[in-house]
Design a protein around this motif. Structure first.
Motif, short mmCIF file in Angstrom:
data_model
loop_
_atom_site.label_atom_id
_atom_site.label_comp_id
_atom_site.label_asym_id
_atom_site.label_seq_id
_atom_site.Cartn_x
_atom_site.Cartn_y
_atom_site.Cartn_z
N THR A 59 0.84 -1.21 0.00
CA THR A 59 0.00 0.00 0.00
C THR A 59 0.86 1.25 0.00
OG1 THR A 59 -1.77 -1.14 1.19
CG2 THR A 59 -1.78 1.27 1.26
N ARG A 60 1.93 1.23 0.79
CA ARG A 60 2.83 2.38 0.85
C ARG A 60 3.49 2.63 -0.50
NH1 ARG A 60 5.64 0.70 4.72
NH2 ARG A 60 7.48 -0.05 3.63
N ASP A 61 3.90 1.57 -1.18
CA ASP A 61 4.51 1.72 -2.50
C ASP A 61 3.51 2.29 -3.49
OD1 ASP A 61 6.85 0.71 -1.50
OD2 ASP A 61 6.58 -1.31 -2.34
N MET A 62 2.24 1.85 -3.38
CA MET A 62 1.20 2.39 -4.25
C MET A 62 0.99 3.87 -3.98
SD MET A 62 -2.85 1.31 -4.57
CE MET A 62 -3.23 1.93 -2.92
N LEU A 63 0.92 4.23 -2.70
CA LEU A 63 0.77 5.64 -2.34
C LEU A 63 1.90 6.48 -2.92
CD1 LEU A 63 -0.21 5.39 1.45
CD2 LEU A 63 -1.63 6.34 -0.36
N ARG A 64 3.10 6.00 -2.73
CA ARG A 64 4.27 6.76 -3.19
C ARG A 64 4.28 6.92 -4.70
NH1 ARG A 64 7.80 3.94 -0.80
NH2 ARG A 64 8.03 5.24 1.05
N PRO B 48 6.20 -2.20 18.67
CA PRO B 48 6.87 -1.03 18.07
C PRO B 48 7.01 -1.14 16.56
CG PRO B 48 8.01 -1.73 20.05
CD PRO B 48 6.99 -2.78 19.76
N GLU B 49 7.26 -2.35 16.07
CA GLU B 49 7.42 -2.54 14.62
C GLU B 49 6.14 -2.20 13.87
OE1 GLU B 49 9.88 -5.90 16.57
OE2 GLU B 49 8.04 -4.77 16.97
N ALA B 50 4.99 -2.51 14.49
CA ALA B 50 3.71 -2.21 13.85
C ALA B 50 3.46 -0.70 13.82
CB ALA B 50 2.58 -2.91 14.58
N LEU B 51 3.77 -0.05 14.92
CA LEU B 51 3.59 1.41 14.98
C LEU B 51 4.49 2.10 13.95
CD1 LEU B 51 3.53 1.85 18.86
CD2 LEU B 51 1.58 1.71 17.30
N ALA C 199 3.29 4.28 10.61
CA ALA C 199 3.75 5.67 10.51
C ALA C 199 4.41 5.95 9.17
CB ALA C 199 4.71 5.98 11.66
N ALA C 200 5.12 4.96 8.62
CA ALA C 200 5.80 5.15 7.34
C ALA C 200 4.80 5.41 6.22
CB ALA C 200 6.65 3.92 7.01
N GLY C 201 3.68 4.68 6.24
CA GLY C 201 2.65 4.91 5.23
C GLY C 201 1.96 6.23 5.39
N PHE D 38 2.15 14.54 0.82
CA PHE D 38 1.28 14.96 -0.28
C PHE D 38 0.39 16.11 0.18
CE2 PHE D 38 -2.96 14.50 -2.29
CZ PHE D 38 -2.62 14.83 -3.59
N MET D 39 -0.15 16.01 1.38
CA MET D 39 -1.01 17.06 1.90
C MET D 39 -0.24 18.37 2.05
SD MET D 39 -3.92 15.67 2.00
CE MET D 39 -4.78 17.05 2.77
N HIS D 40 1.03 18.28 2.39
CA HIS D 40 1.85 19.50 2.50
C HIS D 40 2.02 20.15 1.14
CE1 HIS D 40 5.34 22.10 3.18
NE2 HIS D 40 5.05 22.03 4.46
N GLU D 41 2.12 19.33 0.09
CA GLU D 41 2.23 19.87 -1.27
C GLU D 41 0.92 20.54 -1.69
OE1 GLU D 41 2.67 18.29 -5.89
OE2 GLU D 41 3.06 16.92 -4.22
N VAL D 42 -0.20 19.90 -1.35
CA VAL D 42 -1.51 20.41 -1.74
C VAL D 42 -1.90 21.64 -0.94
CG1 VAL D 42 -3.97 19.85 -1.83
CG2 VAL D 42 -2.29 18.13 -2.46
N MET D 43 -1.51 21.69 0.34
CA MET D 43 -1.93 22.77 1.23
C MET D 43 -0.70 23.43 1.88
SD MET D 43 -4.95 20.48 3.02
CE MET D 43 -5.86 21.85 3.77
#
Length: 208
Positions: free
Chosen positions: A81-86, A132-135, A139-141, A148-153
């Motif tokens: 999912t993270r790779d797709m987002l990126r 911790p690994e799950a958290l 967070a990475a995703g 992206f939100m920083h770019e948009v706003m």
């Protein structure tokens, strides 16, 4: 006061040879099949080993417990999912609105295609969600989306931008989970995904 024990979810070792990598892949494939068939409540290392056709000792060489296997299945899904987002959100050749629409469509489609497995992983979350690994993996995703939100706003105050990002990601995840609970056609997926993208775009533009 008692403290909840946080399970060990890291693999015992990473495979360095192709044979070992193949064994881990076999274990994970078997685990996915057991999880999809039996559900999280009946998921055991013994069932996974039997399905994979290996000894329980061979399984424990790589995974210390069932929580570690379940987390690996989930973290692999998070990574995809993270790779797709990126790949979608960092495509500077497309406008942010177009990227957002593509993301919503791809996310909802993937939720529907993998509904059974993602539902089973959601049920299994209590086994590893506090580790911790799950958290860190979650967070990475989230970081990809918030960039992206920083770019948009860019000119919106940080807290307001954070809120907007949280609302969009939470709404997208919740809708995808509920919508995919019922079998959907490709036409239905597009209609609902486009409508959701319209809502997100209107919200972001109104918040700028």
């Amino acid at each position: 006061m008692t403290h909840r024990r946080i399970p060990q979810v890291s693999s015992r070792k990473e495979p360095k040879q192709s044979r070992s990598a193949g064994l881990v892949a076999t274990i994970l494939e078997a685990a996915a099949q057991v999880l999809a068939k039996e559900g999280a409540a009946r998921f055991t290392t013994g069932r996974v080993a039997e399905r994979a056709g290996i000894s329980i000792g061979s399984l424990y060489q790589y995974f210390p417990n069932k929580a570690a296997i379940l987390f690996r299945l989930q973290s692999d899904e998070w990574r995809r999912t993270r790779d797709m987002l990126r790949s979608i959100l960092q495509d500077a050749e497309k406008t942010p609105a177009v990227r957002l629409r593509i993301l919503v469509n791809e996310f909802i489609r993937s939720e529907c295609e993998e509904a059974q497995m993602r539902g089973a992983l959601s049920d299994a979350a209590p086994f590893y969600r506090d580790a911790p690994e799950a958290l860190e993996a979650r967070a990475a995703g989230e970081e990809v989306f918030h960039r992206f939100m920083h770019e948009v706003m860019p000119d919106v105050a940080g807290e307001k931008r954070q809120l907007a990002g949280d609302l969009l990601s939470t709404t997208l995840s919740a809708f995808g989970r509920d919508f995919s609970a019922t079998p959907r056609t490709a036409a239905e997926i597009k209609i609902y995904a486009d409508a959701l993208a319209d809502m997100f775009t209107a919200y972001v533009q109104g918040a700028v």
